[in-house]
Write an enzyme that holds these catalytic residues in place. Structure first.
Site, PDB file in Angstrom:
ATOM      1  N   SER A  86       0.943  -1.135   0.075  1.00  0.00           N
ATOM      2  CA  SER A  86       0.014   0.091   0.208  1.00  0.00           C
ATOM      3  C   SER A  86       0.867   1.171  -0.015  1.00  0.00           C
ATOM      4  CB  SER A  86      -0.853  -0.165   1.277  1.00  0.00           C
ATOM      5  OG  SER A  86      -0.031   0.051   2.533  1.00  0.00           O
ATOM      6  N   ASP A  92       0.815  -5.314   9.976  1.00  0.00           N
ATOM      7  CA  ASP A  92       2.059  -4.856  10.787  1.00  0.00           C
ATOM      8  C   ASP A  92       1.875  -5.417  12.211  1.00  0.00           C
ATOM      9  OD1 ASP A  92       3.668  -3.483   8.845  1.00  0.00           O
ATOM     10  OD2 ASP A  92       2.768  -1.548   9.476  1.00  0.00           O
ATOM     11  N   ARG A  96       9.762  -4.106  14.772  1.00  0.00           N
ATOM     12  CA  ARG A  96       8.626  -4.787  15.302  1.00  0.00           C
ATOM     13  C   ARG A  96       8.712  -6.136  15.740  1.00  0.00           C
ATOM     14  NH1 ARG A  96       4.900  -1.190  14.573  1.00  0.00           N
ATOM     15  NH2 ARG A  96       4.764   0.012  12.500  1.00  0.00           N
TER      16      ARG A  96
END
Length: 408
Positions: free
Chosen positions: A145, A288, A364
């Site tokens: 995206s 995510d 992350r």
């Protein structure tokens, strides 16, 4: 360098000021640059990605090294393509392994002049900024995206506007919609019908802007709460009705034993006694957060089957591979049923001795695995300062609520 994390002696309790949204900060910075605005961006993210973006936009050079900042690479490629001049855009070794041909091909089809300085299809890039006159482009709907958002951000400034036709299934639609919603706050009208987006030539409104808190960052505190025996946290800075698709975590975490209470002052999270038997979820709108949920579900012994993870292989690392490998150290046998999927059926093996969680230059990974400290004494995280990419004060905030962190 490693950090050894030990859980608090008492229940988790306190107030956490959630950092500003990196996603919103970077979009607004590009919009401000395109509108030549000197209006302030309040509560701008101080993470590496946003800092790098700011440095480039206010630089007086023409060679930019953005390190690991993926968002900056995508957004700046589109931005620089329409700014007159000759630009070089490069990054870290890992960034040079992350494909960007989808965006470059789209921009070149519109009339941009971008070439590769090393490996075809990958940074570094040579960009000859020019007047882009193309008005229509086609992209695969399952592409990142960020490529689509990069094109949308410059769309109003193009002479003929821009029509984007997306082919097939659209992944991360919420991130595309977030970009359009932020553009709308700056006065830009758009149409997003079916698989087609149209933005006419318009002028961004010059105005001050305040960035809201980051729901992705909030997910790690939900993870700690899901694994804690008891506790209550006040999370400050988040909007209930947010543009961020990751705000959908509230509903998913309710299946993992965390309830959310919104008030006029903010929101509280605490444990509930309600957990599902198996977590089946399509992360198409919030990929995510897959790492966070994989770790929590495994540690709570809840089998899971995740879909919609197609973009995880081209992030800071191949996140599906990284999850399978690092959770295996804890004895969990994860697998990839199909491309873009991840599952755990409850199968276990002996865990490794002296566990050190590798982070693969991925912020992350560090934050998603930190909550393991609630159940495993003295969990070790490698390369802990990788969190600077999105959440620079993450470790300090852990200390504030009672965690002990030692540097090794």
């Amino acid at each position: 360098m490693h950090y050894t994390i030990s859980k608090p002696e008492k229940n988790i309790d306190g107030k956490i000021i959630i950092p500003p949204s990196k996603s919103i900060s970077n979009r607004v910075q590009i919009i401000n640059a395109l509108s030549y605005s000197f209006e302030p961006i309040k509560n701008l993210s101080t993470c590496d990605d946003s800092r790098v973006m700011q440095e480039v936009l206010f630089s007086n050079t023409n060679v930019f090294d953005i390190g690991h900042a993926g968002t900056s690479m995508r957004f700046l490629t589109a931005y620089l393509a329409k700014i007159l001049g000759e630009w070089t855009l490069t990054g870290s070794d890992r960034m040079k392994e992350r494909p960007i041909s989808v965006l470059v091909d789209a921009l070149n089809a519109l009339g941009a002049q971008i070439t590769y300085l090393e490996k075809e299809g990958y940074p570094p890039l040579k960009i000859m900024g020019s007047n882009i006159t193309g008005k229509e482009v086609e992209l695969a709907g399952d592409t990142s995206s960020q490529y689509i958002s990069a094109l949308l951000l410059i769309a109003p400034t193009l002479e003929n506007g821009l029509r984007i036709k997306l082919q097939g299934k659209i992944v991360s639609r919420s991130y595309i919609q977030m970009t359009l919603n932020i553009m709308a706050e700056f006065g830009i009208q758009s149409q997003f019908k079916g698989n087609e987006i149209y933005v006419a030539n318009q002028t961004y409104k010059v105005m001050p802007y305040t960035v809201e808190g980051d729901w992705s960052s909030a997910s790690y505190w939900y993870a700690f709460m899901a694994l804690a025996p008891k506790g209550k946290l006040f999370l400050d800075g988040l909007k209930k009705n947010s543009f961020q698709g990751d705000s959908g975590l509230v509903d998913v975490f309710s299946k993992l034993g965390v309830k959310t209470n919104f008030s006029n002052k903010g929101m509280y999270i605490e444990q509930s006694n309600e957990v599902c038997n198996k977590l089946v979820f399509d992360f198409n709108e919030m990929p995510d957060l897959a790492q966070t949920f994989a770790v929590v579900a495994a540690l709570k012994n809840i089998p899971f089957h995740f879909k919609g993870l197609e973009t995880l292989k081209i992030k800071e690392t191949d996140r599906i591979y990284a999850l399978i490998k690092e959770l295996a150290k804890l004895g969990y046998i994860l697998y990839e049923p199909k491309k873009g999927e991840l599952a755990w059926d409850g199968d276990m093996e002996d865990e490794s001795d002296h566990i050190i969680i590798e982070t693969y230059h991925d912020h992350r990974m560090a934050m998603a695995f930190a909550p393991i400290a609630m159940l495993r004494p003295e969990i070790q995280i490698a390369d802990p300062m990788v969190v600077n990419k999105s959440y620079p004060n993450f470790w300090e905030q852990l200390k504030e609520v009672g965690f002990k962190i030692e540097e090794n």
